[in-house]
Scaffold this motif. Structure first.
Motif, PDB file in Angstrom:
ATOM      1  N   TYR A 118       0.830  -1.305   0.058  1.00 42.60           N
ATOM      2  CA  TYR A 118       0.069   0.119  -0.134  1.00 42.60           C
ATOM      3  C   TYR A 118       0.991   1.176   0.151  1.00 42.60           C
ATOM      4  O   TYR A 118       0.747   2.042  -0.733  1.00 42.60           O
ATOM      5  CB  TYR A 118      -0.884   0.033   1.180  1.00 42.60           C
ATOM      6  N   GLU A 119       1.936   1.182   0.840  1.00 44.73           N
ATOM      7  CA  GLU A 119       2.681   2.429   0.862  1.00 44.73           C
ATOM      8  C   GLU A 119       3.423   2.633  -0.277  1.00 44.73           C
ATOM      9  O   GLU A 119       3.421   4.005  -0.834  1.00 44.73           O
ATOM     10  CB  GLU A 119       3.794   2.053   1.929  1.00 44.73           C
ATOM     11  N   ALA A 120       4.011   1.733  -0.940  1.00 41.78           N
ATOM     12  CA  ALA A 120       4.674   1.866  -2.136  1.00 41.78           C
ATOM     13  C   ALA A 120       3.862   2.375  -3.430  1.00 41.78           C
ATOM     14  O   ALA A 120       4.077   3.290  -4.095  1.00 41.78           O
ATOM     15  CB  ALA A 120       5.260   0.520  -2.611  1.00 41.78           C
ATOM     16  N   GLY A 121       2.371   1.889  -3.355  1.00 40.82           N
ATOM     17  CA  GLY A 121       1.413   2.283  -4.391  1.00 40.82           C
ATOM     18  C   GLY A 121       1.102   3.872  -4.094  1.00 40.82           C
ATOM     19  O   GLY A 121       1.240   4.956  -5.078  1.00 40.82           O
ATOM     20  N   ARG A 122       1.139   4.154  -2.835  1.00 41.39           N
ATOM     21  CA  ARG A 122       0.823   5.595  -2.394  1.00 41.39           C
ATOM     22  C   ARG A 122       1.897   6.261  -2.720  1.00 41.39           C
ATOM     23  O   ARG A 122       1.685   7.739  -3.291  1.00 41.39           O
ATOM     24  CB  ARG A 122       0.352   5.688  -1.103  1.00 41.39           C
ATOM     25  N   ALA A 123       3.219   5.919  -2.546  1.00 36.34           N
ATOM     26  CA  ALA A 123       4.360   6.736  -2.859  1.00 36.34           C
ATOM     27  C   ALA A 123       4.485   7.026  -4.224  1.00 36.34           C
ATOM     28  O   ALA A 123       5.113   8.084  -4.674  1.00 36.34           O
ATOM     29  CB  ALA A 123       5.631   6.049  -2.602  1.00 36.34           C
ATOM     30  N   LEU A 124       3.906   6.082  -4.988  1.00 38.50           N
ATOM     31  CA  LEU A 124       3.973   6.367  -6.518  1.00 38.50           C
ATOM     32  C   LEU A 124       2.904   7.326  -7.049  1.00 38.50           C
ATOM     33  O   LEU A 124       2.870   7.543  -8.156  1.00 38.50           O
ATOM     34  CB  LEU A 124       3.583   4.983  -7.401  1.00 38.50           C
ATOM     35  N   GLY A 125       2.140   7.649  -6.049  1.00 37.65           N
ATOM     36  CA  GLY A 125       1.048   8.682  -6.348  1.00 37.65           C
ATOM     37  C   GLY A 125      -0.193   8.198  -6.825  1.00 37.65           C
ATOM     38  O   GLY A 125      -0.894   8.828  -7.448  1.00 37.65           O
ATOM     39  N   MET A 126      -0.375   6.969  -6.693  1.00 32.21           N
ATOM     40  CA  MET A 126      -1.579   6.123  -7.220  1.00 32.21           C
ATOM     41  C   MET A 126      -2.806   6.690  -6.327  1.00 32.21           C
ATOM     42  O   MET A 126      -2.917   7.007  -5.134  1.00 32.21           O
ATOM     43  CB  MET A 126      -1.329   4.643  -6.873  1.00 32.21           C
TER      44      MET A 126
END
Lengths: 217, 217
Positions: A118-126
Motif C-alpha cells: 500500500y505504501e509503495a502504491g501511495r508513494a507512486l502517487g496512485m
C-alpha cells in the motif's frame, strides 16, 4: 446383482437429472457466497457494531452444523408463516454457512498483502481505486483461488444434505432407487462416480483459474 | 413464536443428545487421528506404490460427500456380512472420512519442518524410527495442531448427519422434540446453541494453540 449394465443404463439418466439440481444449487451457492462473503469480510474489517455483528455471524454459522441451519430455515420459517421450498431453504442455509467460510478466506487474502504494498502504491502517487485494482486485488485473487477451490468442492459435497429436506438431487434420488430396486452396489457406484466427476471438475477449474491469475511473486 | 417453553422443557433431553454427539465425535476422532498420521507417514516416506494408493484413497474420500458414504454404509455393511452395531458403523465411516483430511494436515506439518532438522537428526546418527519419534513428529504435530482442531470442529458438526441414517444424537433428539412440540424455530435454535457451545469452545482452544505455535518458536 452388482454391475448390472441394464440397470445402470436406467439409473444413469435419473441420477443425471439429480445432478442438474446439485449443480444448480452448488453454482448458485458459490456465486452468492463470492459476493456475500466479500460483504461480510468488508463489514468485519470495520470498527464498531457492524464489525462486531459480522464477526458474530461468522462464528455462529461456522460453529453450527449445516443440517441444523437447514432444518431451522425449512421447518422454522414455515411455522412462522413464510414457508420456503426445500430448494430455497437449502440454498439459503448453504449460503449462510459458506458465506462465513468465504468471508474468512477473503480476510486471509486481504491480510496477506503486506502494508508495504500500500505504501509503495501511495508513494507512486496512485489513487485509491488504482491502488486497489492494480496492486492489491491481483495479489488477493491469486492467493484466495486455492482455498476458494477447496470451499467450492466442500459446497458441492454439502449440497447432498438438502436430501434431508426432500430436494430431489443426486443423494435423494439414489436413496429412492436403493429403496425401490435393492441394487445398492450399483446405485452407490453411480452416485459416487457423479460426485467424483463434479468435485474433480471443480478442482480442475480451480487449477485453470490458478494458472490464469497467478503471476511471479 | 416467542414462546420458548417447549425448548425449556425439552432442554435436558437435548443435553443428553449432546452427550451422545460428543461421545460419537470423540470416539471417531481417535481412530481418525491415528489413521491420519499413518496415511501422512505413508505418503511422505512410503514407496511409489504405497504413495499412489494413499493418494487414490484421498481423492476418493475427499471427492464423495460424507452423507453418501454414511447412507451407503448403512445399506451396504449388512450386505457384506460385516455385522457392526450402528454406532460403530457410523464411527468407522466418519473416522475413515476425516482421516483423509487429517493426513493432509499432518503431511503439511511434516513437510514444513526445516531441512536442518532432518540433517541434524541424521548427523547425530539416528535411525529413521528414532528420528521420527523424537525429532520430526513432536514438532510436526505441534505445527499441525491448529488446523487439526478446526477439523475436529468440522467432525463434531458432521456427526449431525448420522441422524439422517437414523442414529440418535443431538440433531435426532431435536427432531423428535420438534415432532412432539411443533416448535421447530425454538428447538432448532436451542440445538444450534448447544452445538455452538461445543464447537466454539474447540475453536477457541484451536486459536489458543495457534498463538502458541506462532510465538512459541
Amino acid at each position: 446383482m452388482p454391475f448390472d449394465l441394464n440397470f445402470l443404463a436406467r439409473l444413469l439418466p435419473a441420477l443425471l437429472e439429480g445432478a442438474e439440481v446439485t449443480v444448480e444449487l452448488a453454482v448458485l451457492t458459490i456465486a452468492i457466497c463470492l459476493v456475500w462473503g466479500f460483504v461480510v469480510a468488508l463489514a468485519q474489517a470495520t470498527r464498531g457494531p457492524l464489525g462486531w455483528l459480522a464477526g458474530g455471524y461468522i462464528q455462529i454459522v461456522r460453529n453450527t452444523p449445516l443440517l441444523i441451519q437447514m432444518y431451522l430455515v425449512y421447518f422454522g420459517f414455515s411455522m412462522g408463516g413464510f414457508g420456503l421450498s426445500g430448494f430455497a431453504s437449502g440454498l439459503l442455509a448453504l449460503c449462510m454457512q459458506n458465506g462465513g467460510y468465504v468471508a474468512e478466506i477473503y480476510r486471509g487474502g486481504l491480510q496477506s498483502v503486506s502494508p508495504r504494498q500500500y505504501e509503495a502504491g501511495r508513494a507512486l502517487g496512485m489513487r485509491r481505486w488504482t491502488l486497489y485494482t492494480t496492486v492489491v486485488l491481483p495479489q488477493v485473487i491469486a492467493r484466495i483461488i486455492p482455498p476458494m477451490t477447496n470451499q467450492s468442492i466442500s459446497i458441492i459435497k454439502d449440497t447432498s444434505q438438502v436430501a434431508a429436506i426432500a430436494v430431489m438431487e443426486i443423494m435423494k434420488i439414489s436413496e429412492v432407487w436403493v429403496e425401490t430396486s435393492a441394487n445398492t452396489y450399483d446405485v452407490f457406484l453411480g452416485a459416487a462416480l457423479i460426485y467424483l466427476a463434479l468435485t474433480s471438475a471443480a478442482s480442475l477449474a480451480g487449477r485453470l483459474c490458478e494458472r490464469r491469475f497467478t503471476f511471479a511473486q | 413464536m416467542n414462546n420458548f417453553n417447549p425448548l425449556i422443557h425439552s432442554f435436558p433431553y437435548l443435553l443428553r443428545g449432546a452427550g451422545m454427539t460428543v461421545l460419537m465425535a470423540a470416539t471417531a476422532a481417535i481412530p481418525a487421528t491415528v489413521l491420519g498420521v499413518v496415511l501422512a507417514l505413508l505418503q511422505v516416506f512410503g514407496n511409489r506404490i504405497l504413495r499412489a494408493s494413499v493418494i487414490a484413497y484421498l481423492l476418493l474420500v475427499r471427492g464423495i460427500p460424507l452423507l453418501v458414504l454414511l447412507t451407503f454404509a448403512y445399506y451396504l455393511l449388512p450386505l457384506t456380512g460385516i455385522d457392526l452395531p450402528p454406532f460403530w458403523g457410523v464411527v468407522l465411516v466418519i473416522a475413515c472420512y476425516y482421516a483423509a483430511f487429517m493426513s493432509e494436515v499432518f503431511r503439511a506439518g511434516i513437510l514444513s519442518l526445516p531441512q536442518a532438522q532432518w540433517d541434524a537428526a541424521r548427523g547425530l546418527g539416528m535411525t529413521r524410527p528414532l528420528m521420527l519419534k523424537i525429532v520430526i513428529l513432536p514438532q510436526a504435530l505441534r505445527l499441525a495442531a491448529p488446523p487439526y482442531v478446526s477439523l475436529c470442529v468440522s467432525l463434531v458438526k458432521a456427526t449431525s448427519l448420522v441422524s439422517i441414517v437414523g442414529l440418535w444424537e443431538l440433531t435426532m433428539a431435536s427432531r423428535e422434540v420438534v415432532e412432539r412440540t411443533l416448535a421447530p424455530f425454538q428447538v432448532f435454535i436451542g440445538a444450534g446453541a448447544i452445538y455452538f457451545c461445543i464447537c466454539y469452545a474447540l475453536a477457541l482452544y484451536g486459536r489458543h494453540l495457534e498463538r502458541r505455535v506462532l510465538h512459541g518458536h
